[in-house]
Design a protein around this motif. Structure first.
Motif, PDB file in Angstrom:
ATOM      1  N   ASP A 102      89.979-101.827  42.558  1.00 15.72           N
ATOM      2  CA  ASP A 102      88.639-102.609  42.098  1.00 15.72           C
ATOM      3  C   ASP A 102      87.837-101.382  41.530  1.00 15.72           C
ATOM      4  OD1 ASP A 102      88.395-104.517  45.173  1.00 15.72           O
ATOM      5  OD2 ASP A 102      89.248-104.982  43.205  1.00 15.72           O
ATOM      6  N   MET A 103      87.138-101.595  40.619  1.00 18.08           N
ATOM      7  CA  MET A 103      86.340-100.680  40.018  1.00 18.08           C
ATOM      8  C   MET A 103      84.784-100.936  39.924  1.00 18.08           C
ATOM      9  SD  MET A 103      88.455 -98.516  39.045  1.00 18.08           S
ATOM     10  CE  MET A 103      87.519 -97.299  38.067  1.00 18.08           C
ATOM     11  N   GLY A 104      84.072-100.022  40.301  1.00 22.03           N
ATOM     12  CA  GLY A 104      82.466-100.061  40.404  1.00 22.03           C
ATOM     13  C   GLY A 104      81.610 -98.929  39.666  1.00 22.03           C
ATOM     14  N   TRP A 105      80.372 -99.565  39.353  1.00 22.28           N
ATOM     15  CA  TRP A 105      79.614 -98.515  38.628  1.00 22.28           C
ATOM     16  C   TRP A 105      78.520 -98.601  39.634  1.00 22.28           C
ATOM     17  CZ3 TRP A 105      80.520 -95.501  34.447  1.00 22.28           C
ATOM     18  CH2 TRP A 105      81.354 -95.709  33.519  1.00 22.28           C
ATOM     19  N   PHE A 106      77.961 -97.212  39.784  1.00 21.20           N
ATOM     20  CA  PHE A 106      76.756 -97.046  40.716  1.00 21.20           C
ATOM     21  C   PHE A 106      75.627 -96.051  40.006  1.00 21.20           C
ATOM     22  CE2 PHE A 106      77.816 -98.603  44.896  1.00 21.20           C
ATOM     23  CZ  PHE A 106      79.291 -99.112  44.631  1.00 21.20           C
ATOM     24  N   ARG A 107      74.610 -95.880  40.447  1.00 21.60           N
ATOM     25  CA  ARG A 107      73.650 -95.113  39.752  1.00 21.60           C
ATOM     26  C   ARG A 107      72.760 -94.475  40.858  1.00 21.60           C
ATOM     27  NH1 ARG A 107      70.075 -99.239  36.178  1.00 21.60           N
ATOM     28  NH2 ARG A 107      68.760-100.525  37.702  1.00 21.60           N
ATOM     29  N   GLN A 108      72.264 -93.423  40.485  1.00 20.05           N
ATOM     30  CA  GLN A 108      71.369 -92.730  41.269  1.00 20.05           C
ATOM     31  C   GLN A 108      70.234 -92.100  40.456  1.00 20.05           C
ATOM     32  OE1 GLN A 108      73.237 -89.898  43.891  1.00 20.05           O
ATOM     33  NE2 GLN A 108      71.734 -89.978  45.504  1.00 20.05           N
ATOM     34  N   ALA A 109      69.029 -92.522  40.615  1.00 24.49           N
ATOM     35  CA  ALA A 109      67.989 -91.835  40.201  1.00 24.49           C
ATOM     36  C   ALA A 109      67.256 -90.865  40.963  1.00 24.49           C
ATOM     37  CB  ALA A 109      66.663 -92.868  39.891  1.00 24.49           C
ATOM     38  N   THR A 141      77.102-105.609  31.019  1.00 22.55           N
ATOM     39  CA  THR A 141      78.396-106.296  31.198  1.00 22.55           C
ATOM     40  C   THR A 141      79.610-105.161  31.579  1.00 22.55           C
ATOM     41  OG1 THR A 141      77.710-107.918  29.381  1.00 22.55           O
ATOM     42  CG2 THR A 141      80.184-107.730  29.922  1.00 22.55           C
ATOM     43  N   VAL A 142      80.275-105.451  32.686  1.00 24.21           N
ATOM     44  CA  VAL A 142      81.304-104.551  33.238  1.00 24.21           C
ATOM     45  C   VAL A 142      82.607-105.277  32.501  1.00 24.21           C
ATOM     46  CG1 VAL A 142      81.566-105.772  35.326  1.00 24.21           C
ATOM     47  CG2 VAL A 142      82.301-103.509  35.107  1.00 24.21           C
ATOM     48  N   SER A 143      83.792-104.634  32.371  1.00 21.66           N
ATOM     49  CA  SER A 143      84.757-105.000  31.695  1.00 21.66           C
ATOM     50  C   SER A 143      86.019-104.065  31.861  1.00 21.66           C
ATOM     51  CB  SER A 143      84.759-105.383  30.210  1.00 21.66           C
ATOM     52  OG  SER A 143      84.722-104.410  29.476  1.00 21.66           O
ATOM     53  N   ARG A 144      87.372-103.960  31.865  1.00 19.48           N
ATOM     54  CA  ARG A 144      88.465-103.622  32.304  1.00 19.48           C
ATOM     55  C   ARG A 144      89.410-103.654  31.183  1.00 19.48           C
ATOM     56  NH1 ARG A 144      89.924-103.186  38.024  1.00 19.48           N
ATOM     57  NH2 ARG A 144      91.378-101.919  37.487  1.00 19.48           N
ATOM     58  N   ASP A 145      90.191-102.554  30.771  1.00 17.82           N
ATOM     59  CA  ASP A 145      91.466-102.759  30.005  1.00 17.82           C
ATOM     60  C   ASP A 145      92.371-102.095  30.849  1.00 17.82           C
ATOM     61  OD1 ASP A 145      93.402-102.712  28.384  1.00 17.82           O
ATOM     62  OD2 ASP A 145      92.092-102.063  26.591  1.00 17.82           O
ATOM     63  N   ASN A 146      93.272-102.611  31.552  1.00 19.58           N
ATOM     64  CA  ASN A 146      94.305-102.296  32.340  1.00 19.58           C
ATOM     65  C   ASN A 146      95.419-101.398  31.648  1.00 19.58           C
ATOM     66  OD1 ASN A 146      92.957-103.047  34.818  1.00 19.58           O
ATOM     67  ND2 ASN A 146      94.349-104.560  34.856  1.00 19.58           N
ATOM     68  N   ALA A 147      95.564-101.938  30.293  1.00 19.27           N
ATOM     69  CA  ALA A 147      96.630-101.186  29.583  1.00 19.27           C
ATOM     70  C   ALA A 147      95.848 -99.531  29.094  1.00 19.27           C
ATOM     71  CB  ALA A 147      96.782-101.712  28.130  1.00 19.27           C
ATOM     72  N   LYS A 148      94.778 -99.340  29.241  1.00 19.37           N
ATOM     73  CA  LYS A 148      94.073 -98.301  28.824  1.00 19.37           C
ATOM     74  C   LYS A 148      93.456 -97.423  30.239  1.00 19.37           C
ATOM     75  CE  LYS A 148      92.804 -99.430  24.055  1.00 19.37           C
ATOM     76  NZ  LYS A 148      91.909 -99.427  23.293  1.00 19.37           N
ATOM     77  N   ASN A 149      93.885 -97.851  31.291  1.00 16.16           N
ATOM     78  CA  ASN A 149      93.351 -97.324  32.545  1.00 16.16           C
ATOM     79  C   ASN A 149      91.769 -97.264  32.563  1.00 16.16           C
ATOM     80  OD1 ASN A 149      96.071 -97.519  33.224  1.00 16.16           O
ATOM     81  ND2 ASN A 149      96.201 -95.252  33.186  1.00 16.16           N
ATOM     82  N   THR A 150      90.949 -98.001  31.933  1.00 18.32           N
ATOM     83  CA  THR A 150      89.666 -97.779  31.461  1.00 18.32           C
ATOM     84  C   THR A 150      88.829 -98.926  32.030  1.00 18.32           C
ATOM     85  OG1 THR A 150      89.949 -96.297  29.810  1.00 18.32           O
ATOM     86  CG2 THR A 150      87.846 -97.248  29.708  1.00 18.32           C
ATOM     87  N   TRP A 184      90.307-105.788  40.684  1.00 16.12           N
ATOM     88  CA  TRP A 184      91.326-105.172  40.011  1.00 16.12           C
ATOM     89  C   TRP A 184      91.956-105.682  38.886  1.00 16.12           C
ATOM     90  CZ3 TRP A 184      95.979-107.843  40.162  1.00 16.12           C
ATOM     91  CH2 TRP A 184      96.410-108.915  40.926  1.00 16.12           C
ATOM     92  N   ASN A 185      92.069-107.289  38.812  1.00 21.04           N
ATOM     93  CA  ASN A 185      92.653-107.931  37.895  1.00 21.04           C
ATOM     94  C   ASN A 185      91.652-108.437  36.802  1.00 21.04           C
ATOM     95  OD1 ASN A 185      91.350-109.880  39.295  1.00 21.04           O
ATOM     96  ND2 ASN A 185      93.242-111.170  39.869  1.00 21.04           N
ATOM     97  N   GLY A 186      90.311-108.248  36.854  1.00 23.26           N
ATOM     98  CA  GLY A 186      89.458-108.603  36.111  1.00 23.26           C
ATOM     99  C   GLY A 186      88.916-110.109  36.380  1.00 23.26           C
ATOM    100  N   LEU A 218      90.728 -93.685  35.083  1.00 20.84           N
ATOM    101  CA  LEU A 218      91.083 -93.258  36.526  1.00 20.84           C
ATOM    102  C   LEU A 218      92.538 -92.974  36.124  1.00 20.84           C
ATOM    103  CD1 LEU A 218      91.475 -93.322  39.532  1.00 20.84           C
ATOM    104  CD2 LEU A 218      92.480 -95.820  39.410  1.00 20.84           C
ATOM    105  N   SER A 219      92.924 -91.524  36.781  1.00 16.88           N
ATOM    106  CA  SER A 219      94.123 -91.097  36.396  1.00 16.88           C
ATOM    107  C   SER A 219      94.637 -90.597  37.760  1.00 16.88           C
ATOM    108  CB  SER A 219      94.164 -90.183  35.398  1.00 16.88           C
ATOM    109  OG  SER A 219      93.429 -88.988  36.057  1.00 16.88           O
ATOM    110  N   GLY A 220      96.041 -90.778  37.980  1.00 16.69           N
ATOM    111  CA  GLY A 220      96.626 -90.220  39.235  1.00 16.69           C
ATOM    112  C   GLY A 220      96.955 -91.434  40.218  1.00 16.69           C
TER     113      GLY A 220
END
Length: 127
Positions: free
Chosen positions: A33-40, A69-78, A53-55, A24-26
């Protein structure tokens, strides 16, 4: 300009693994909060996994619990989605989304709380 960019999709065999990444940039990543969705094809976009937001909290769709498994690295915005023990039914376009909201405790699992969406990355699992 806000951008959500996914990467890491591709082709895997049944039982294999893939790791998706999303940047995420900008906007201040730590606020979202970050989510993953999918669409077939022919189906609605559906929640897969998410992280607050804070993991501090994560959530998963029943169909992927114990495998993803979902995870986040706030230092890398990823934010990451590690997908193991892949099945053909995991084949879909995977979307990353960022949302900032104050009404839901925990991870939002519906589409509407998410403000920004990526273009999606294709995941194909062969049988």
């Amino acid at each position: 300009q806000v951008q959500v960019v996914e990467s890491g999709g591709g082709l895997a065999q049944t039982g294999g693994s893939l790791r998706l990444s999303c940047v995420l940039s900008g906007r201040p990543f730590i606020n979202y909060d970050m989510g993953w969705f999918r669409q077939a094809p022919g189906t609605a976009r559906a929640f897969v996994a998410g992280v607050t937001w804070n993991g501090g909290d994560t959530a998963y769709a029943d169909s992927v619990k114990g495998r993803f498994t979902v995870s986040r690295d706030n230092a890398k915005n990823t934010v990451y989605l590690q997908m193991n023990s892949l099945k053909p039914e995991d084949t879909a376009v995977y979307y990353c989304a960022a949302g900032r909201q104050y009404t839901i405790v925990g991870v939002p699992t519906t589409l509407s709380p998410y403000d920004y969406w990526g273009q999606g990355t294709q995941v194909t699992v062969s049988s």
